[in-house]
Design an enzyme around this catalytic site. Structure first.
Site, PDB file in Angstrom:
ATOM      1  N   PHE A 273      49.392   7.641  -4.541  1.00 53.38           N
ATOM      2  CA  PHE A 273      48.924   8.446  -3.424  1.00 53.38           C
ATOM      3  C   PHE A 273      47.717   7.694  -2.840  1.00 53.38           C
ATOM      4  CE2 PHE A 273      46.441  11.658  -1.218  1.00 53.38           C
ATOM      5  CZ  PHE A 273      47.402  12.056  -0.312  1.00 53.38           C
ATOM      6  N   THR A 274      47.515   7.806  -1.545  1.00 55.75           N
ATOM      7  CA  THR A 274      46.526   6.968  -0.851  1.00 55.75           C
ATOM      8  C   THR A 274      45.139   7.032  -1.497  1.00 55.75           C
ATOM      9  OG1 THR A 274      46.206   8.818   0.660  1.00 55.75           O
ATOM     10  CG2 THR A 274      47.730   7.103   1.372  1.00 55.75           C
TER      11      THR A 274
HETATM   12  C1  LIG Z   1      45.791  15.612  -0.831  1.00 53.46           C
HETATM   13  C2  LIG Z   1      46.084  14.916  -2.080  1.00 53.46           C
HETATM   14  C3  LIG Z   1      45.080  14.299  -2.833  1.00 53.46           C
HETATM   15  C4  LIG Z   1      43.645  14.206  -2.358  1.00 53.46           C
HETATM   16  O1  LIG Z   1      43.046  15.413  -2.169  1.00 53.46           O
HETATM   17  P1  LIG Z   1      41.976  15.718  -0.979  1.00 53.46           P
HETATM   18  O2  LIG Z   1      41.649  17.136  -1.201  1.00 53.46           O
HETATM   19  O3  LIG Z   1      42.653  15.449   0.311  1.00 53.46           O
HETATM   20  O4  LIG Z   1      40.812  14.812  -1.201  1.00 53.46           O
HETATM   21  C5  LIG Z   1      45.456  13.708  -4.018  1.00 53.46           C
HETATM   22  N1  LIG Z   1      46.728  13.695  -4.442  1.00 53.46           N
HETATM   23  C6  LIG Z   1      47.722  14.267  -3.734  1.00 53.46           C
HETATM   24  C7  LIG Z   1      49.117  14.222  -4.255  1.00 53.46           C
HETATM   25  C8  LIG Z   1      47.440  14.884  -2.534  1.00 53.46           C
HETATM   26  O5  LIG Z   1      48.443  15.419  -1.824  1.00 53.46           O
END
Ligand SMILES: *Cc1c(COP(=O)(O)O)cnc(C)c1O
Length: 497
Positions: A143-144
């Site tokens: 995930f990014t």
């Molecule tokens: C959104 C997300 C994150 C990061 O969370 P944020 O609240 O946007 O910082 C991490 N992992 C997954 C799978 C997500 O969808």
């Protein structure tokens, strides 16, 4: 493709429909309305050009139906709103912190909780605690923000998801599963001491909201025990994953969502949570652990980056709303309606022959831009172009999950070329009705019928980190096929370094 009708209905829970098939409706009524702005096509053409053909750069007031993300976009319940008024804003030891801790213990089973302003802050803290330079972190697809924090801590992410996850046409029901052979080979090759933890996401966002099965997770747990490695659970959409297990995994049909959620969490050691997704709040997250020593270190670090350990990055009132959101998120009625709405949209597109990722995921429908726009090469950002066109057609805002999101190779600086080139239509929780879904389906069908007119985009501005958020593009002038094979001839990209 035929619509996916394999889902069990909730009819046995509804006194109206117990004995015969009836129309379905959302299990809530609307108490407060938020008007949405309807623009003309000419206006939208102007807005998207001003936004550099990046839907992240549009103003929300210019969006009709906002399917950019399910993150922080949920509608809170009356209980959550009422709780906001009762917020205990004490700097230390807020009552709401203890409510949150109690909810995390009860519904997820983790012992210690450190509130953070959102998921990535929890990822940052756990990466800094556990990862050493030169480490490898296997996971069921990247995930990014997760990968970025692993890399910033000196680690290298290694994808150990099953191959089916990278194939948008595979209908395998648990595309979030780990390839156990890949995982064990990595552990043997690098040595268990180079692997601080295995990262398991429920559900896998980047694969299209695909679930991992409990059977697979149990096998990962066995391997982790065998080599003495921890499991960090990215539990952002754990209730949605539990829904898929209830629907599709042998032996779970009669277990409640709450029970399945608990069973998933119990197989892992540590969790990072973006409460903006499953847990029905607009902001918030946490790091949850069972090991007291790690909790101690996390408590120390959170003070540096977020705030005192009893509020981290959250207001007291927001922790209170989150505690209630956690409870509501594991209700069977809620989750069946939530994922049911996604399936309702996805099935309409399947019926119309639109190429989407199969099976339909839990938090959105992912258009397969490679098949949607086979005439646009990946260097011309087909998914980005498709999202822009959908906005122009109807004011529906989607987002790219393809080559722009995949970023560049750390060493060579070249684009990463992911196999999945997708446009994500992400459904906020409890916000839209089935009529909104009908409007979306109608627009996707129209754009599909007119897809020949989409030529792709060129990047004219590229930020250094997580470029999909702020990159800018311009439309490519239609070119001859011969020129298309020569991407070097494009104008140079301006790098923001
Ligand atoms: C959104 C997300 C994150 C990061 O969370 P944020 O609240 O946007 O910082 C991490 N992992 C997954 C799978 C997500 O969808």
């Amino acid at each position: 493709m035929r619509p996916d009708r394999t889902f069990r209905s909730l009819n046995h829970l509804n006194p109206l429909t117990m004995n015969r098939k009836r129309a379905w409706a959302e299990p809530y009524k609307i108490k407060m309305v938020e008007p949405i702005f309807m623009s003309t096509r000419e206006e939208r053409e102007k807005y998207i050009a001003e936004a550099g053909y990046n839907t992240f750069l549009l103003k929300s007031r210019n969006v009709y139906i906002d399917l950019l993300t399910d993150s922080g976009t949920s509608a809170m319940s009356q209980s959550q709103w009422a709780e906001l008024m009762k917020g205990d804003e004490a700097y230390a030891g807020s009552e709401d912190f203890y409510h949150l801790e109690e909810a995390v213990r009860k519904y997820y089973g983790y012992q210690y909780v450190i509130p953070t302003h959102q998921g990535r802050a929890a990822e940052h803290i756990i990466s800094q605690i556990l990862i050493k330079k030169g480490d490898f972190v296997p996971g069921n697809m990247y995930f990014t923000t997760t990968r970025l924090h692993q890399e910033l801590a000196g680690g290298t992410f290694v994808d150990v998801i099953i191959d089916e996850a990278h194939d948008p046409d595979s209908t395998y029901p648990f595309k979030g599963n780990v390839n156990l052979e890949k995982l064990e080979n990595l552990i043997i090759e690098k040595g268990a001491d180079k692997i601080p933890y295995i990262c398991i996401a429920t559900t896998v966002n980047m694969a299209g909201g695909q679930p991992i099965s409990l059977r697979n997770l149990k096998a990962v747990r066995e391997l982790a025990w065998k080599y003495g490695i921890r499991i960090v659970h990215d539990m952002t959409r754990v209730a949605e994953n539990a829904f898929m297990i209830q629907q599709k995994e042998e032996g779970y049909q009669d277990k409640s969502i709450a029970r399945i959620v608990r069973e998933i969490c119990d197989l892992t050691d540590i969790a990072t949570m973006s409460a903006k997704k499953d847990a029905l709040v607009n902001i918030g997250g946490f790091l949850a652990v069972n090991d007291y020593d790690i909790y101690e270190e996390g408590r120390n670090l959170v003070v540096v980056y977020e705030g005192l350990h009893t509020y981290g990055g959250m207001a007291g009132r927001d922790m209170g709303a989150l505690a209630i959101g956690i409870k509501e998120s594991v209700s069977d009625i809620h989750i069946h309606a939530r994922v049911g709405q996604v399936l309702y949209l996805g099935n309409q597109l399947l019926e119309a022959g639109i190429p989407i990722v199969n099976p339909i995921g839990t938090h959105g429908v992912f258009l397969n831009a490679r098949k949607f726009l086979p005439h646009v090469p990946q260097d011309y950002f087909p998914a980005q172009a498709l999202a822009a066109e959908l906005y122009v057609d109807s004011g529906v805002r989607a987002m790219e999950r393809g080559i722009v999101s995949a970023g560049r190779n750390k060493k060579t600086g070249a684009h990463n070329y992911p196999r999945l080139e997708l446009v994500r239509l992400t459904i906020p929780r409890r916000v839209y009705t089935q009529s909104h879904m009908d409007v979306v389906a109608d627009s996707v069908k129209y754009v599909f019928e007119n897809r020949e007119s989409i030529n792709g985009l060129e990047m004219v501005y590229e930020p250094k980190y997580l470029r999909f958020f702020q990159a800018r593009f311009k439309k490519v002038v239609p070119v001859t096929p011969q020129k298309m094979q020569n991407p070097e001839e494009k104008e140079p990209v301006v790098h923001a370094h």
